[in-house]
Design an enzyme around this catalytic site. Sequence first.
Site, PDB file in Angstrom:
ATOM      1  N   ASN A 182      -1.704  70.763  34.536  1.00 27.56           N
ATOM      2  CA  ASN A 182      -0.979  71.925  34.679  1.00 27.56           C
ATOM      3  C   ASN A 182      -1.772  73.059  34.451  1.00 27.56           C
ATOM      4  OD1 ASN A 182       1.967  70.916  35.463  1.00 27.56           O
ATOM      5  ND2 ASN A 182       1.462  69.837  33.609  1.00 27.56           N
ATOM      6  N   GLU A 183      -2.406  73.511  35.598  1.00 25.74           N
ATOM      7  CA  GLU A 183      -3.368  74.793  35.293  1.00 25.74           C
ATOM      8  C   GLU A 183      -2.642  76.116  35.366  1.00 25.74           C
ATOM      9  OE1 GLU A 183      -6.010  73.809  34.724  1.00 25.74           O
ATOM     10  OE2 GLU A 183      -7.155  72.461  35.935  1.00 25.74           O
ATOM     11  N   PRO A 184      -3.372  77.250  34.807  1.00 26.46           N
ATOM     12  CA  PRO A 184      -2.587  78.473  34.787  1.00 26.46           C
ATOM     13  C   PRO A 184      -1.772  78.671  35.999  1.00 26.46           C
ATOM     14  CG  PRO A 184      -4.803  78.594  33.828  1.00 26.46           C
ATOM     15  CD  PRO A 184      -4.731  77.229  34.474  1.00 26.46           C
ATOM     16  N   THR A 201     -11.785  73.590  34.615  1.00 27.59           N
ATOM     17  CA  THR A 201     -11.463  72.181  34.265  1.00 27.59           C
ATOM     18  C   THR A 201     -12.573  71.249  34.990  1.00 27.59           C
ATOM     19  OG1 THR A 201      -9.165  72.522  34.265  1.00 27.59           O
ATOM     20  CG2 THR A 201      -9.842  70.439  34.827  1.00 27.59           C
TER      21      THR A 201
END
Length: 667
Positions: A182-184, A201
Site C-alpha cells: 500500500n504505497e503512498p 520500493t
Amino acid sequence: MATLASKPLPTTSTSNPAAATPRAYWETASPAERTPTRVFERAKDVSVTVAREIADLIRAKAAKGEKCVLGLATGSTPTGVYDELVRLHREEGLSFKNVVTFNLDEYWPMQPHELQSYHRFMREHLFDLIDIDAQFTHIPDGTCSEDDVRAMCERYEREIKASGGIDLQLLGIGRTGHIGFNEPGSGRSSRTRLITLDRVTRKDAASDFFGEENVPTRAVTMGVGTILEAKRVVMIAFGEGKAPVVARAIEGAVTNSIAASFLQEHANAQVYLDLAAAAELERCKAPWCSANHDLEWTDALARKAVIWLARTTKKAILKLTAEDYNEHHLQDLLAGRGKAYDLNISVFRDLQRSITGWPGGKPAERKQAGDINRPGDDIFPKRVLIFSPHPDDDVISMGGTFIRLVDQGHQVHVAYQTSGNIAVFDAEALRFLDFASEFNGMFGFEGAKTERMEHDIARKLKAKRPGEVDPPELQKLKGLIRRGEAKAAGIYCGVPEERLHFLDMPFYETGRVRKKPLGTEDIEIVKALLRSVKPHQVYAAGDLSDPHGTHRVCLAAIFRAITECANDAWMKDCTTWLYRGAWQEWDVEQTEMAVPLSPDEVARKRTAIFKHQSQKDRALFPGADEREFWERAEQRNAATAKLYDALGLAEYEAIESFVRWDGRPLD
Ligand code: F6R
C-alpha cells in the site's frame, strides 16, 4: 591499542538507586508514540518474541479445536520470525495443522516458481519446512491476466472472510511507509487490488531482481482496510534505514502518505523494533523531552544529551549555559552534575580525546608534551588487519585511515571477505571477456580450451534472461573483475599484493542477493587469517544498514572468529575497531576514535575508490542512496568534520569515525 573510554563525568547520576536493574531509556515509551511499541536491543530478540506470540496463538486455537488464521508478510524483515517458527516446529513440536495463511501481496505479473516470487519465498522460508496443509495457504495470484485481476482480488477478500478473518497479521514496513504494497496515497478503506509500485520500493527490490529495470511495476496487495480488519496486527522493523519512516508512522499524523500510520487507529496493533529502527523515535533521540520516567543519567546518556543540546541550540559545547539546559528539558541532568561549565568541559574533553591523527598509536619518539598516552602506544609499528566485506568497503569507509596507517609505517593487511560478484553488470563482464579473447589472440595463447570457455561464457551471458542467476563461470569472471579492482586500490594505498587476502567466504556464493547462513567453513577461513597475521588492530565494517545483509554476516563471522581465538597469546594486544561509511556513519556521541583527514588524504581516498571501476558511475545496486560511493564517503566524512567544528572542536577537512568492539556477539 588505546582505550578511548571517557573519563567519568562530574558527580553522580540522578537515577533511583533502589531500582534493581534500571531500564534503559529506550525501553520506555514516550507520550509522542501513538501506536504501542516495544524496542529490543537486537533484531533476533524481536523475531523470537513475535514467533512466540504466534506459536502461543496457534496452540491456544488448536486447544479449542479452532483454526488459526495468520496474515503473513515477505521481505527481509520476517525471515527471523519464520526461522524461529521452523525451529519451534522441529524442536518443540509446534504443529501448523490448524493454521490457515493469507499473504499480503505478490508482484504482478509473476510466475510462482520465479526467484522473486513471494510464493517461492514462502515455500523456501516456511511452508516447505513445517507441517502446514498446502491447501490452507493463500497468496495473491501473480499469474492471472489483467482482465482477471479484479475478480481474483475479490475472491481473495471473500476467502479471508470465509476463513473467519485474520487472527494475527504480520507486517513489515517499506521505506515509503507501505504495509503490504500500500504505497503512498492508499486510503484507509482500500481493499485487495492491483497497484503501481513506488519508485523507492522498486529501488529497494532492485537487488532481488538484478537491477531496477527488471522489477515489475505493479503488484497485488491486500488493502489498508483489509489489513486493519485483522484482530491483531504486529508490525516489525529492523535497521537504521527504516528509522525515519518508523518514527513518522508511530509519532506522526495518520495520513494516506504513510499507510503504516493507520495502525494508530487499530485497537490491537503492536510494533516491534530493534534499537536501530527505533533511533528516530523521541524515546531514543531525546528521551528527556518527554520522559515520563526517571532517566538513568549514565555518562553515555549525558554525553548524548550535551551533544544534542549543542546541536539543537546551534552552539558550541563550551558556550552552553544553565538556561540552555533548563529550557531544553535537561534540568535534571544539570542538577545532578553541577555547573553547566563543568558538564560542558567534561564532554568537550571527552570528544577532544577521541580525535587522533595516529590511528595505530603514536610512537614514543614522536610524542610531544601534552600528548595523551594511550594503552598500546608502545607497540609500534603494529600489524593491522582490515576486513572489507565487499571488495571496496575498505577504501570507501576507512580509506583515509587506511592510507594513514600505511604512511605511518604499520604493516597493513586487507582481507576481502566476499567476491562481490553479484554487483557487476553483464556488459562489464562482456568487455573483460572480449579483452581476454583479443589478448589471447594477439599473443597466440588461443588454446582450444580457453577459446571454448570464452565462447561458452559469452553465449550463456547473451542467453541469460532478466532476473536470472548467472552461470557459475560468469560469477567467477565477475568475481575476478572485482578482485582486480581491489588489488589496484590496495596497492595504490601502499599495501603489497601478498598482504591482500581474498577470502571468498562460501556463505556469499549463491549467485543471488539472498545468501546461505554462515557456516563453520566461513568462520574457519577468518580464524586462519587472524592466526596467521596475529594483528594488534582489527578493523571491521560495523555498517549494519547494508540493505543486502552481507555486512552483518561478515561482521558476525569476524566476531565469532575473534571470540574463538580469545585464548591465543596475540589476542591480549589486539583491539577491534568498527568502521562505517558506505551506508551510514557513527553518531558523534558513540564515536571513540575520530581520525581527521587532510585535503590531500581526501583526494587520495577518492583515487583509491575510483579503482573500483565496475562500481563507478552507476552501481548495480545503489540501495537507498543514489550517490556514487565516493560521493557518499566524501560528503559523509566532510559532514562529520563540520559537526565537530560546530560543536566547538578543531576544524578539519574530513573525519572518519570508529567505535571499539565491546566483545559482545552480534546476534
Ligand atoms: C512484503 C510486504 C512489504 C514489506 C516491506 C518491507 O510482503 O508486504 O510491505 O514488508 O516492503 O520489506 P523488507 O522487510 O524487505 O524491508
